[in-house]
Motif scaffolding. Structure first.
Motif, short mmCIF file in Angstrom:
data_model
loop_
_atom_site.label_atom_id
_atom_site.label_comp_id
_atom_site.label_asym_id
_atom_site.label_seq_id
_atom_site.Cartn_x
_atom_site.Cartn_y
_atom_site.Cartn_z
N THR A 135 -80.11 98.47 48.09
CA THR A 135 -80.66 99.63 48.83
C THR A 135 -80.30 99.75 49.95
OG1 THR A 135 -82.93 98.57 49.02
CG2 THR A 135 -82.65 99.86 46.86
N THR A 136 -80.25 98.61 50.82
CA THR A 136 -79.56 98.44 52.06
C THR A 136 -78.75 97.46 51.92
OG1 THR A 136 -81.44 96.93 52.78
CG2 THR A 136 -81.58 99.23 53.10
N PRO A 137 -77.56 97.33 52.63
CA PRO A 137 -76.57 96.22 52.64
C PRO A 137 -77.20 94.79 52.80
CG PRO A 137 -75.73 98.08 54.34
CD PRO A 137 -77.06 98.48 53.76
N LEU A 138 -76.68 94.03 52.03
CA LEU A 138 -77.21 92.66 51.82
C LEU A 138 -76.33 91.61 52.31
CD1 LEU A 138 -79.16 92.93 48.40
CD2 LEU A 138 -79.95 93.10 50.72
N ARG A 139 -76.87 90.51 52.83
CA ARG A 139 -75.81 89.25 53.28
C ARG A 139 -75.61 88.66 51.86
NH1 ARG A 139 -75.43 86.42 57.35
NH2 ARG A 139 -76.14 84.54 56.48
N SER A 140 -74.33 88.16 51.68
CA SER A 140 -74.05 87.65 50.42
C SER A 140 -73.09 86.33 50.43
CB SER A 140 -73.24 88.59 49.65
OG SER A 140 -72.60 88.00 48.37
N VAL A 141 -73.46 85.43 49.48
CA VAL A 141 -72.36 84.31 49.58
C VAL A 141 -72.01 84.27 48.06
CG1 VAL A 141 -74.19 82.73 49.16
CG2 VAL A 141 -71.86 81.84 49.98
N SER A 142 -70.76 84.14 47.87
CA SER A 142 -70.27 84.32 46.54
C SER A 142 -69.04 83.42 46.02
CB SER A 142 -70.00 85.68 46.01
OG SER A 142 -69.51 85.77 44.42
N SER A 143 -68.96 83.00 44.95
CA SER A 143 -67.55 82.29 44.73
C SER A 143 -66.79 83.27 43.83
CB SER A 143 -67.94 81.00 43.91
OG SER A 143 -68.59 81.22 42.77
N GLY A 144 -67.27 84.55 43.50
CA GLY A 144 -66.70 85.32 42.72
C GLY A 144 -65.25 85.58 42.98
N PRO A 145 -64.29 86.13 42.18
CA PRO A 145 -62.93 86.58 42.57
C PRO A 145 -62.73 87.58 43.78
CG PRO A 145 -63.02 86.26 40.39
CD PRO A 145 -64.46 86.39 41.05
N LEU A 146 -63.55 88.66 43.55
CA LEU A 146 -63.75 89.93 44.49
C LEU A 146 -64.88 89.58 45.35
CD1 LEU A 146 -62.59 92.60 45.08
CD2 LEU A 146 -64.17 93.89 43.56
N GLY A 147 -64.77 89.83 46.81
CA GLY A 147 -65.87 89.91 47.53
C GLY A 147 -66.56 88.24 47.73
N GLY A 148 -65.81 87.37 47.39
CA GLY A 148 -66.16 85.89 47.74
C GLY A 148 -66.25 85.59 49.02
N GLY A 149 -67.05 84.34 49.38
CA GLY A 149 -67.31 84.13 50.87
C GLY A 149 -68.55 84.50 51.23
N ILE A 150 -68.74 84.43 52.62
CA ILE A 150 -69.92 85.10 53.14
C ILE A 150 -69.61 86.48 53.81
CG2 ILE A 150 -71.91 84.62 54.94
CD1 ILE A 150 -71.60 81.84 54.31
N GLY A 151 -70.49 87.40 53.63
CA GLY A 151 -70.46 88.67 54.15
C GLY A 151 -71.58 89.66 53.84
N VAL A 152 -71.28 90.97 54.25
CA VAL A 152 -72.39 91.98 53.98
C VAL A 152 -71.74 92.85 52.61
CG1 VAL A 152 -73.59 94.12 54.52
CG2 VAL A 152 -73.27 92.30 56.13
N ARG A 153 -72.54 92.88 51.36
CA ARG A 153 -72.11 93.48 50.21
C ARG A 153 -73.11 94.45 49.94
NH1 ARG A 153 -68.52 91.32 52.37
NH2 ARG A 153 -67.59 89.11 51.37
#
Length: 220
Positions: free
Chosen positions: A25-43
């Motif tokens: 609902t609002t941009p979130l901080r994320s950490v992921s090992s997924g192929p797309l959008g992996g690493g740390i960032g706002v998703r």
């Protein structure tokens, strides 16, 4: 805030393949090992897409971007793939932490298996998506991935498998981008503890019953 996942589908190679979409609902901080959008960032969203067990594309990041675009997802997001039917997603909540898991254990492995050990022929993936309702520091986000992985491994052992996971597992943890920052995400921290319990419960429940690969469901 992360919404409950929406179950949808897309047409690909003559098949109707399911996918789960979570939206922020609002941009979130994320950490992921997924192929797309992996690493740390706002998703802004998370996608967990079923693919056939015969999947052999060597460009999963581009493929996930294509799927996301076809489903109307724009802006930065996280993309995950799995060979199991994502409609079988299991959800658990603990002290405000929410976790969703799609559990495929067709190829259980031990992380430190000998190098000469041949991989299995069946693809199995455990994809975990978690939402923590408090801002975590970068270090805490990384620690949260480790905590979720430990809890997953605990559940797999309790399911009777001599394994810590599968070769293709992925973890995504999201949290608010604003608010007081918490420095720790370990299994005895304020938010790591409920995350561990929720992941453990979701993977245990998801792995307890027969999970039918999507390709076998089509042929069945």
């Amino acid at each position: 805030m992360l919404t409950e996942p929406l179950l949808t589908s897309r047409r690909e190679d003559g098949l109707d393949l399911p996918a789960l979409i979570w939206r922020a609902t609002t941009p979130l901080r994320s950490v992921s090992s997924g192929p797309l959008g992996g690493g740390i960032g706002v998703r802004r969203w998370v996608l967990n897409a079923t693919v056939p067990m015969s999947y052999a594309r060597e460009d999963p990041t581009d493929h996930l971007a294509e799927i996301a675009g076809g489903l109307g997802l724009d802006g930065p997001g996280v993309g995950l793939l799995t060979g199991v039917d994502v409609a079988e997603v299991v959800s658990r909540t603990d002290a405000g932490v929410r976790v969703w898991a799609t559990v495929g254990l067709g190829t259980p492995v031990q992380a430190a298996a000998p190098a000469e050990q041949a991989p299995g022929q069946r693809v199995g993936t455990v994809n975990i998506v978690g939402y923590v309702p408090a801002r975590l520091s970068d270090a805490a986000l990384v620690n949260a991935v480790a905590t979720a992985t430990e809890a997953k491994a605990q559940a797999i052992v309790e399911l009777g498998l001599a394994a810590t996971g599968t070769p293709t597992d992925a973890v995504t943890v999201l949290c608010p981008a604003e608010g007081p920052e918490f420095a720790y995400g370990g299994p005895r921290s304020a938010w790591g503890a409920p995350l561990a319990r929720a992941v453990h419960a979701a993977v245990l429940a998801g792995g307890a019953g027969p999970v039918v690969p999507w390709s076998e469901r089509l042929n069945g």
